[in-house]
Design an enzyme around this catalytic site. Structure first.
Site, PDB file in Angstrom:
ATOM      1  CG  HIS A   1     -28.177  41.272 -47.122  1.00  0.00           C
ATOM      2  ND1 HIS A   1     -28.587  41.989 -46.024  1.00  0.00           N
ATOM      3  CD2 HIS A   1     -29.132  41.435 -48.065  1.00  0.00           C
ATOM      4  CE1 HIS A   1     -29.764  42.551 -46.282  1.00  0.00           C
ATOM      5  NE2 HIS A   1     -30.116  42.229 -47.515  1.00  0.00           N
TER       6      HIS A   1
ATOM      7  CB  SER B   1     -37.749  28.085 -26.697  1.00  0.00           C
ATOM      8  OG  SER B   1     -38.236  29.222 -26.026  1.00  0.00           O
TER       9      SER B   1
ATOM     10  CB  CYS C   1     -29.710  45.830 -48.000  1.00  0.00           C
ATOM     11  SG  CYS C   1     -30.841  45.202 -49.263  1.00  0.00           S
TER      12      CYS C   1
ATOM     13  CD  GLU D   1     -25.921  41.320 -43.757  1.00  0.00           C
ATOM     14  OE1 GLU D   1     -25.125  41.853 -44.551  1.00  0.00           O
ATOM     15  OE2 GLU D   1     -27.136  41.584 -43.736  1.00  0.00           O
TER      16      GLU D   1
HETATM   17  N1  GLN Z   1     -36.368  47.495 -48.628  1.00  0.00           N
HETATM   18  C1  GLN Z   1     -35.275  47.530 -49.535  1.00  0.00           C
HETATM   19  C2  GLN Z   1     -35.581  46.748 -50.812  1.00  0.00           C
HETATM   20  O1  GLN Z   1     -36.438  45.911 -50.819  1.00  0.00           O
HETATM   21  C3  GLN Z   1     -34.015  47.003 -48.879  1.00  0.00           C
HETATM   22  C4  GLN Z   1     -34.109  45.589 -48.449  1.00  0.00           C
HETATM   23  C5  GLN Z   1     -33.089  45.180 -47.417  1.00  0.00           C
HETATM   24  O2  GLN Z   1     -32.515  46.030 -46.731  1.00  0.00           O
HETATM   25  N2  GLN Z   1     -32.875  43.891 -47.255  1.00  0.00           N
HETATM   26  O3  GLN Z   1     -34.951  46.972 -51.805  1.00  0.00           O
END
Ligand code: GLN
Length: 533
Positions: A509, A15, A383, A511
């Site tokens: 996000h 893999s 996030c 990214e």
């Molecule tokens: N744990 C946080 C939430 O659920 C941030 C989630 C994340 O960073 N993707 O809001």
């Protein structure tokens, strides 16, 4: 173009040979010839999706615009091709079985005994063809996860056998294997490849093209030998040698005429070899950059690069577009303290505070947010990283020492990050977060607005908690501005401290949507600020 063509990419011997990169490279080369291409990944595990999987098991969980939690290979497909994938681009054994079992419960099978063949294989085939039939792609590339010989990939290989039989020239199989170099014997060994192809043949699948992963150049003689033993044409044995960057792989494949071999085998006109101009410009810029920009990544998975795959790619793309080489320093948020922060963060040009879940390593993220705020180091909170930036500000500027997210402390009096209303009644963990692309309106004059150069944006999300609007006025008054708002729910999507050089937190996000030819504006602007430091 007429009928959709189907390309299956399987893997043998080991893999982690880079099936995702080969699939993306083939996609890129065909797309450059004007074809409409998509890539899908079939994962043979029983989870419905990787959303509930720990990053140690599966690396990053990627999110599609339509809110599907997906394999990280979909990130490669999007970054290479600049396309948007959807739920239909990532199928797991769990989803196949769930769909078949749901049909059985509904009575759709009219009393039949439900079996792997034909019911599971039919469902797999339906999901392969769905993209071609429904969205009219010229090429659907299907990457099969796992390695030939695994028990769990058998139904997929059987489906490929049937599809190759049904579709004739419109389907082909590219098999990726590994050619090891035995240092003691000073020899490259083809036997593992031969065995892996035999295994595939024993399942009724004759590969049409072999891509041999190697750390050393493979001679013509060696390729001829592989061709002879494996029933494959000589020009259909291609090497995939270690490259300095994954983005070089399409060019290495093009040099060996991989796309031409595919077109020829599928009875399509060859035409001119595409120049791949912008792609080459990107690569040139990348190799010409010598000066470094150093970014610290503060997160709890420092030993696991795949956990932050898309962030790493976004940073390195943004560095290229700023004519810099990226240097990443991983800082474990579990061991970062007030005491060692100067040593670990004092010298870097910028800091990313990573996404995440749960309390492990969270205090280190607050330490990072405070240190970079105090020392005016460009900071990008993503996030959970954004939530940490807000919590640290509430603790140390607003004076709420116990400020927290209710994810970390359910009973906190100062719940500056709270559970979203719609999440309160949810008990199932799989696929139930706020997922996918949502709109966000940017405040004119903010740094975020400056970076995007537009007011309305769409970004992808994956979270259960949100900035608590009860505190908004207080934050704003003290200097942390809410500059990106979801117009429907009024949810705070972006916070920034405009008096600092670059101190931005985003609930989404970014990214996931940075690509080679379209780097994400926030990452580009962040790196620019980091260079300015
Ligand atoms: N744990 C946080 C939430 O659920 C941030 C989630 C994340 O960073 N993707 O809001």
């Amino acid at each position: 173009m007429g009928e959709t063509k189907y390309i299956f990419v399987t893997g043998g011997v080991a893999s982690s040979l880079g099936k995702g990169i080969i699939s993306s490279s083939i996609g890129k080369l065909l797309q450059a010839r004007g074809y409409k291409v998509t890539i899908q990944k079939f994962d043979p595990y029983i989870n419905i999706d990787p959303g509930t999987l720990n990053p140690y098991e599966h690396g990053e969980c990627y999110v599609t615009v339509d809110g599907h939690e997906a394999d990280l290979d979909l990130g490669h497909y999007e970054r290479f091709l600049g396309i948007q994938t959807t739920k239909a681009n990532n199928i797991t054994t769990g989803r196949i079985y769930k769909s078949v079992i749901d049909k059985e419960r509904r009575g759709d099978y009219l009393g039949k005994t439900i079996q792997v063949i034909p019911h599971i294989t039919d469902e797999i085939k339906r999901n392969v063809k769905l993209l071609g039939n429904k969205y009219k792609f010229d090429f659907v590339i299907t990457e099969i996860g796992g390695t030939v010989g695994d028990i769990e990939s058998l139904p997929y290989l059987e489906s490929i056998r049937q599809l190759k039989w049904e579709l004739g020239k419109d389907a082909l199989c590219v098999h990726l294997t590994y050619v090891p170099f035995l240092a003691a014997a000073k020899e490259l060994k083809t036997k593992p490849t031969q065995h892996s192809v035999k295994e595939l043949q024993s399942l009724g699948v004759q590969p049409d093209i072999l891509v041999l992963r190697t750390e050393h150049d493979l001679s013509t003689n060696l390729r001829k030998k592989v061709a002879l033993f494996c029933n494959v044409a000589e020009n259909a044995v291609v090497q995939s040698i270690d490259a300095s960057t994954i983005y070089e792989v399409p060019l290495l494949m093009q040099e060996q005429g991989l796309d031409e071999t595919i077109l020829q085998k599928m009875g399509l006109p060859l035409g001119e070899r595409p120049t791949l101009g912008p792609w080459k410009d990107f690569l040139n810029r990348r190799t010409q950059a010598t000066e470094e920009v150093t970014i610290a990544l503060v997160g709890k998975y420092v030993e696991l690069q795949d956990a932050y795959k898309s962030i790493l790619e976004s940073l390195s793309q943004a560095a290229t577009y700023n004519d810099r080489k990226i240097k990443i320093e991983y800082v474990s948020s579990e061991t970062l303290t007030k005491e060692n922060a100067p040593e670990l963060l004092g010298h870097v040009d910028g800091v990313v505070i990573c996404p995440g879940f749960g309390s492990r390593g969270i205090e280190g993220k607050f330490v990072a947010a405070k240190y970079t705020r105090d020392h005016n180091i460009p900071t990008f909170g993503i996030c959970l990283g954004m939530q940490c930036i807000a919590i640290e500000f509430a603790r140390n500027v607003l004076g709420y020492a116990d400020a927290n997210s209710v994810e970390i402390d359910e009973k906190t009096k100062h719940n500056v990050i709270d559970i979203m209303e719609e999440q309160k009644a949810i008990t199932n963990m799989g696929g139930t977060m706020r997922l996918g692309a949502f709109e966000c309106v940017l405040k004119q004059g903010s740094k975020a607005f400056e970076a995007y150069g537009q007011e309305h944006i769409q970004e992808r999300h994956r979270h259960r908690y949100e900035f608590n609007n009860d505190y908004r006025a207080e934050f704003e008054k003290a200097g942390m501005k809410c500059v990106g708002i979801n117009p429907e729910s009024d949810l705070v999507e972006i916070v920034e401290i405009p008096t600092l050089k670059w101190y931005i937190g985003v609930q989404f996000h970014p990214e996931y949507s940075s690509t080679v030819l379209n780097p994400h504006p926030l990452f580009v602007s962040f790196i620019k600020a980091a260079i300015g430091k």
